[in-house]
Write a protein that holds these residues in place. Structure first.
Motif, mmCIF file in Angstrom:
data_model
loop_
_atom_site.group_PDB
_atom_site.id
_atom_site.type_symbol
_atom_site.label_atom_id
_atom_site.label_comp_id
_atom_site.label_asym_id
_atom_site.label_seq_id
_atom_site.Cartn_x
_atom_site.Cartn_y
_atom_site.Cartn_z
ATOM 1 N N ALA A 158 0.833 -1.197 0.000
ATOM 2 C CA ALA A 158 0.000 0.000 0.000
ATOM 3 C C ALA A 158 0.871 1.252 0.000
ATOM 4 C CB ALA A 158 -0.923 -0.013 1.213
ATOM 5 N N GLY A 159 0.400 2.263 -0.692
ATOM 6 C CA GLY A 159 1.139 3.514 -0.763
ATOM 7 C C GLY A 159 1.655 3.780 -2.169
ATOM 8 N N PRO A 160 2.354 4.886 -2.328
ATOM 9 C CA PRO A 160 2.862 5.244 -3.663
ATOM 10 C C PRO A 160 3.858 4.210 -4.189
ATOM 11 C CG PRO A 160 2.955 7.126 -2.169
ATOM 12 C CD PRO A 160 2.646 5.929 -1.330
ATOM 13 N N ILE A 161 3.856 4.041 -5.505
ATOM 14 C CA ILE A 161 4.824 3.187 -6.197
ATOM 15 C C ILE A 161 5.818 4.104 -6.898
ATOM 16 C CG2 ILE A 161 5.162 1.438 -7.990
ATOM 17 C CD1 ILE A 161 2.304 0.519 -7.500
ATOM 18 N N THR A 162 7.101 3.919 -6.628
ATOM 19 C CA THR A 162 8.129 4.776 -7.224
ATOM 20 C C THR A 162 8.699 4.124 -8.476
ATOM 21 O OG1 THR A 162 8.726 5.709 -5.080
ATOM 22 C CG2 THR A 162 10.316 5.954 -6.862
ATOM 23 N N PHE A 163 8.486 4.783 -9.602
ATOM 24 C CA PHE A 163 9.050 4.326 -10.870
ATOM 25 C C PHE A 163 10.344 5.105 -11.129
ATOM 26 C CE2 PHE A 163 4.660 3.157 -11.225
ATOM 27 C CZ PHE A 163 4.636 2.020 -12.012
ATOM 28 N N THR A 164 11.428 4.388 -11.308
ATOM 29 C CA THR A 164 12.681 5.026 -11.734
ATOM 30 C C THR A 164 12.751 4.885 -13.249
ATOM 31 O OG1 THR A 164 13.754 4.426 -9.660
ATOM 32 C CG2 THR A 164 15.179 5.047 -11.501
ATOM 33 N N ILE A 165 12.714 6.025 -13.930
ATOM 34 C CA ILE A 165 12.614 5.996 -15.391
ATOM 35 C C ILE A 165 13.754 6.787 -16.026
ATOM 36 C CG2 ILE A 165 10.102 5.787 -15.312
ATOM 37 C CD1 ILE A 165 10.015 8.804 -16.117
ATOM 38 N N GLN A 166 13.933 6.533 -17.293
ATOM 39 C CA GLN A 166 14.880 7.307 -18.095
ATOM 40 C C GLN A 166 14.091 8.012 -19.189
ATOM 41 O OE1 GLN A 166 17.945 5.395 -20.737
ATOM 42 N NE2 GLN A 166 19.357 6.273 -19.235
ATOM 43 N N ARG A 167 14.221 9.342 -19.237
ATOM 44 C CA ARG A 167 13.488 10.151 -20.214
ATOM 45 C C ARG A 167 14.415 11.250 -20.738
ATOM 46 N NH1 ARG A 167 8.602 13.232 -17.719
ATOM 47 N NH2 ARG A 167 7.779 11.095 -17.493
ATOM 48 N N ASP A 168 14.577 11.290 -22.044
ATOM 49 C CA ASP A 168 15.436 12.294 -22.684
ATOM 50 C C ASP A 168 16.839 12.312 -22.071
ATOM 51 O OD1 ASP A 168 13.273 13.052 -24.275
ATOM 52 O OD2 ASP A 168 12.584 14.527 -22.795
ATOM 53 N N GLY A 169 17.362 11.125 -21.770
ATOM 54 C CA GLY A 169 18.722 11.023 -21.244
ATOM 55 C C GLY A 169 18.848 11.298 -19.770
ATOM 56 N N LYS A 170 17.737 11.603 -19.091
ATOM 57 C CA LYS A 170 17.765 11.890 -17.649
ATOM 58 C C LYS A 170 17.098 10.753 -16.873
ATOM 59 C CE LYS A 170 17.472 16.909 -18.380
ATOM 60 N NZ LYS A 170 16.689 18.136 -18.098
ATOM 61 N N THR A 171 17.610 10.489 -15.678
ATOM 62 C CA THR A 171 17.028 9.474 -14.806
ATOM 63 C C THR A 171 16.166 10.166 -13.757
ATOM 64 O OG1 THR A 171 18.917 7.993 -15.118
ATOM 65 C CG2 THR A 171 17.506 7.592 -13.210
ATOM 66 N N LEU A 172 14.903 9.768 -13.657
ATOM 67 C CA LEU A 172 13.949 10.422 -12.767
ATOM 68 C C LEU A 172 13.270 9.388 -11.878
ATOM 69 C CD1 LEU A 172 12.159 12.609 -15.476
ATOM 70 C CD2 LEU A 172 14.030 13.347 -13.983
ATOM 71 N N ASP A 173 12.951 9.792 -10.645
ATOM 72 C CA ASP A 173 12.117 8.990 -9.753
ATOM 73 C C ASP A 173 10.720 9.589 -9.742
ATOM 74 O OD1 ASP A 173 14.025 7.119 -9.000
ATOM 75 O OD2 ASP A 173 14.758 8.345 -7.326
ATOM 76 N N VAL A 174 9.730 8.797 -10.142
ATOM 77 C CA VAL A 174 8.356 9.295 -10.248
ATOM 78 C C VAL A 174 7.454 8.482 -9.319
ATOM 79 C CG1 VAL A 174 6.422 9.752 -11.794
ATOM 80 C CG2 VAL A 174 8.778 9.910 -12.649
ATOM 81 N N PRO A 175 7.043 9.055 -8.174
ATOM 82 C CA PRO A 175 6.109 8.342 -7.294
ATOM 83 C C PRO A 175 4.675 8.474 -7.807
ATOM 84 C CG PRO A 175 6.753 10.419 -6.292
ATOM 85 C CD PRO A 175 7.504 10.328 -7.587
ATOM 86 N N ILE A 176 3.947 7.376 -7.821
ATOM 87 C CA ILE A 176 2.558 7.367 -8.299
ATOM 88 C C ILE A 176 1.717 6.594 -7.289
ATOM 89 C CG2 ILE A 176 0.990 6.657 -10.144
ATOM 90 C CD1 ILE A 176 3.305 6.812 -12.086
ATOM 91 N N THR A 177 0.633 7.175 -6.848
ATOM 92 C CA THR A 177 -0.287 6.495 -5.935
ATOM 93 C C THR A 177 -1.310 5.721 -6.765
ATOM 94 O OG1 THR A 177 -0.029 8.241 -4.265
ATOM 95 C CG2 THR A 177 -1.948 6.772 -4.064
ATOM 96 N N PRO A 178 -1.289 4.393 -6.706
ATOM 97 C CA PRO A 178 -2.178 3.590 -7.556
ATOM 98 C C PRO A 178 -3.614 3.577 -7.044
ATOM 99 C CG PRO A 178 -0.937 2.159 -6.123
ATOM 100 C CD PRO A 178 -0.438 3.559 -5.850
ATOM 101 N N VAL A 179 -4.507 3.086 -7.873
ATOM 102 C CA VAL A 179 -5.882 2.804 -7.458
ATOM 103 C C VAL A 179 -6.057 1.290 -7.482
ATOM 104 C CG1 VAL A 179 -6.808 4.983 -8.317
ATOM 105 C CG2 VAL A 179 -6.750 2.980 -9.828
ATOM 106 N N THR A 180 -6.979 0.793 -6.696
ATOM 107 C CA THR A 180 -7.249 -0.643 -6.668
ATOM 108 C C THR A 180 -8.285 -0.976 -7.725
ATOM 109 O OG1 THR A 180 -6.753 -0.759 -4.310
ATOM 110 C CG2 THR A 180 -8.013 -2.574 -5.263
ATOM 111 N N PHE A 181 -7.939 -1.888 -8.594
ATOM 112 C CA PHE A 181 -8.838 -2.288 -9.686
ATOM 113 C C PHE A 181 -8.700 -3.799 -9.859
ATOM 114 C CE2 PHE A 181 -10.103 -2.807 -14.145
ATOM 115 C CZ PHE A 181 -11.242 -2.015 -14.205
ATOM 116 N N ASP A 182 -9.828 -4.509 -9.828
ATOM 117 C CA ASP A 182 -9.825 -5.979 -9.894
ATOM 118 C C ASP A 182 -8.972 -6.586 -8.788
ATOM 119 O OD1 ASP A 182 -11.504 -5.990 -12.034
ATOM 120 O OD2 ASP A 182 -9.984 -6.444 -13.544
ATOM 121 N N GLY A 183 -8.937 -5.903 -7.645
ATOM 122 C CA GLY A 183 -8.237 -6.443 -6.491
ATOM 123 C C GLY A 183 -6.746 -6.197 -6.463
#
Length: 362
Positions: free
Chosen positions: A141-166
Motif C-alpha cells: 500500500a502507498g505510492p509506487i516509485t518508478f525510476t525511469i529514463q526520459r530524454d537522457g535523464k534518470t527520474l524517480d516518479v512516485p505514483i499512488t495507484p488505485v485498486t482495480f480488480d483487487g
C-alpha cells in the motif's frame, strides 16, 4: 494393420486417436474366453494406470517440448521495461475505452509513452515487462516509485495507484525497451525452467477452462472483442484448430522460420497440456469420468466391507448415459462456438503480440 492382438489403423478423417480396450465397461458383451483379460475385471490400480496413461503421455510430451524450446532458443528476457502507452483511465478493455465509473489513470501526466522503466520501488528491472507487471500488481500500500529514463535523464516518479480488480493499478501499458534482448539458458536452467513453465502453463490451462463460459457468452451476445490465445494474466483463451493455425502462421510471418518453429513448439506443448488436463475432468466419456467411477466403486466397497457387507458390482453405466450424452453435447457445442469465434472474429486471426513489444496493462 494387425500386429499380434493389436489392430492399428488411420481413419479417413484423422480427428484424433483412441484406444479401444476389450471389456472397457459392463455394457459391453465379452466372449467367455476374454473375460479374464477384460478391463472391467482387472484390479483397481491396473485400471487407474491405464486410464491416466493418456494424460500422462500428453504431459510428458509437453515437458519434452518445453525443454527443447528452452535449450534451443533464446528465451530469457534481459533488459528494462518501457511505457507503451498511458491510459486515460484504468481499464481491462482491448480498446482502452473508459467505461462509466472507471477510475482515472494515476499515471496520467506523470509518465509518458516511451519512458524506459529502470526500477520499480527500488527493484532493478532486468526482465522487461514480465518483471514490471508483478512488481506493480503486488506492490504494498502507498505510492509506487518508478525510476525511469526520459530524454537522457534518470527520474524517480512516485505514483499512488488505485485498486482495480483487487490489485494496484496505475493505468499504463508496459512493453519491453528496444534494448531488451533474449538470452539462452544452460542445461540446468533449462531443466528447472521446464518445470516452472509447465507449472505456469498448468495453472493457465485451468484459467482458460474457467473462462470458457464467459467466452461462449461473449460470442453468443455478438461481442466484437478480439480473441487472444495468449494472456498477460496467464491462460489466454480456449481456441480451435483455426485459431492455432492462424497464430502459428503469423508467428512464422513475423519472426521468420526459426521464431515460427519456436512458436509452433510452444503451441504444441500447450495443446498437449490442455488436452491432458481436459481428459481428466470427471465427466464421461472422458477418462476422468472413468477414474471418478473407479474411485466411487472403491470407496463404496471399502465402506461395505467395514459394515460386513459384500462388495457391490460395477456402477450401472446405463443410468449415467443421459449425463454422458449431455456432457458430450456441451463439449461439442463449445467446440463449435469456439470454432465459429476463431473464424468470424478478426477475420479468424487471434490477436498476437510481438514478443519484442510485449504489452501488459497495469
Amino acid at each position: 494393420i494387425r500386429r499380434g492382438e493389436t489392430e492399428y489403423g488411420i481413419k479417413a478423417i484423422p480427428m484424433g486417436g483412441f484406444v479401444k480396450i476389450i471389456g472397457m465397461t459392463p455394457l459391453e458383451e465379452v466372449a467367455p474366453v476374454d473375460q479374464p483379460r477384460a478391463f472391467i475385471n482387472k484390479s483397481g490400480w491396473q485400471r487407474f494406470v491405464v486410464l491416466v496413461a493418456g494424460s500422462t503421455v500428453h504431459f510428458l510430451i509437453a515437458l519434452v517440448l518445453m525443454f527443447v524450446f528452452l535449450i534451443g532458443w533464446p528465451s530469457v528476457l534481459h533488459g528494462p521495461g518501457q511505457v507503451a502507452a498511458v491510459q486515460n483511465c484504468v481499464t481491462n478493455t482491448d480498446s482502452g475505452d473508459c467505461a462509466s465509473g472507471s477510475p482515472a489513470a494515476p499515471a496520467k501526466g506523470l509518465l509518458e509513452k516511451d519512458d524506459v522503466i529502470l526500477a520499480v520501488n527500488g527493484h532493478q528491472i532486468t526482465g522487461g515487462a514480465d518483471q514490471v507487471a508483478p512488481l506493480v500488481r503486488d506492490a504494498p500500500a502507498g505510492p509506487i516509485t518508478f525510476t525511469i529514463q526520459r530524454d537522457g535523464k534518470t527520474l524517480d516518479v512516485p505514483i499512488t495507484p488505485v485498486t482495480f480488480d483487487g490489485h494496484p493499478r496505475v493505468g499504463i501499458n508496459i512493453g519491453n525497451a528496444p534494448s531488451t534482448s533474449f538470452d539462452r539458458v544452460g542445461f540446468g536452467s533449462a531443466v528447472t525452467g521446464t518445470f516452472t513453465t509447465f507449472g505456469s502453463g498448468f495453472v493457465g490451462s485451468f484459467k482458460a477452462l474457467g473462462a470458457v463460459p464467459h467466452e461462449v457468452a461473449q460470442v453468443l451476445s455478438g461481442s466484437n472483442q478480439k480473441r487472444d490465445i495468449v494472456s498477460d494474466s496467464g491462460g489466454g483463451q480456449v481456441t480451435s484448430v483455426v485459431g492455432v493455425a492462424h497464430f502459428a502462421g503469423e508467428a512464422f510471418q513475423a519472426d521468420g522460420f526459426s521464431g515460427g518453429v519456436a512458436t509452433l513448439i510452444l503451441i504444441t506443448a500447450s495443446v498437449n497440456m490442455f488436452v491432458g488436463i481436459f481428459n481428466l475432468f470427471p465427466l464421461l466419456p472422458l477418462d476422468g469420468g472413468h477414474v471418478a467411477i473407479l474411485a466411487y466403486e472403491k470407496a463404496r466397497d471399502r465402506w461395505r466391507r467395514r459394515h460386513k457387507l459384500a462388495a457391490a458390482g460395477p456402477v450401472d453405466l446405463a443410468k449415467l448415459m443421459p449425463i454422458t450424452y449431455g456432457a458430450l453435447a456441451i463439449i461439442v457445442g463449445v467446440a463449435l462456438v469456439v470454432l465459429y469465434a476463431d473464424i468470424a472474429k478478426n477475420g479468424g486471426r487471434p490477436a498476437i503480440a510481438d514478443p519484442g513489444v510485449r504489452v501488459v496493462k497495469e
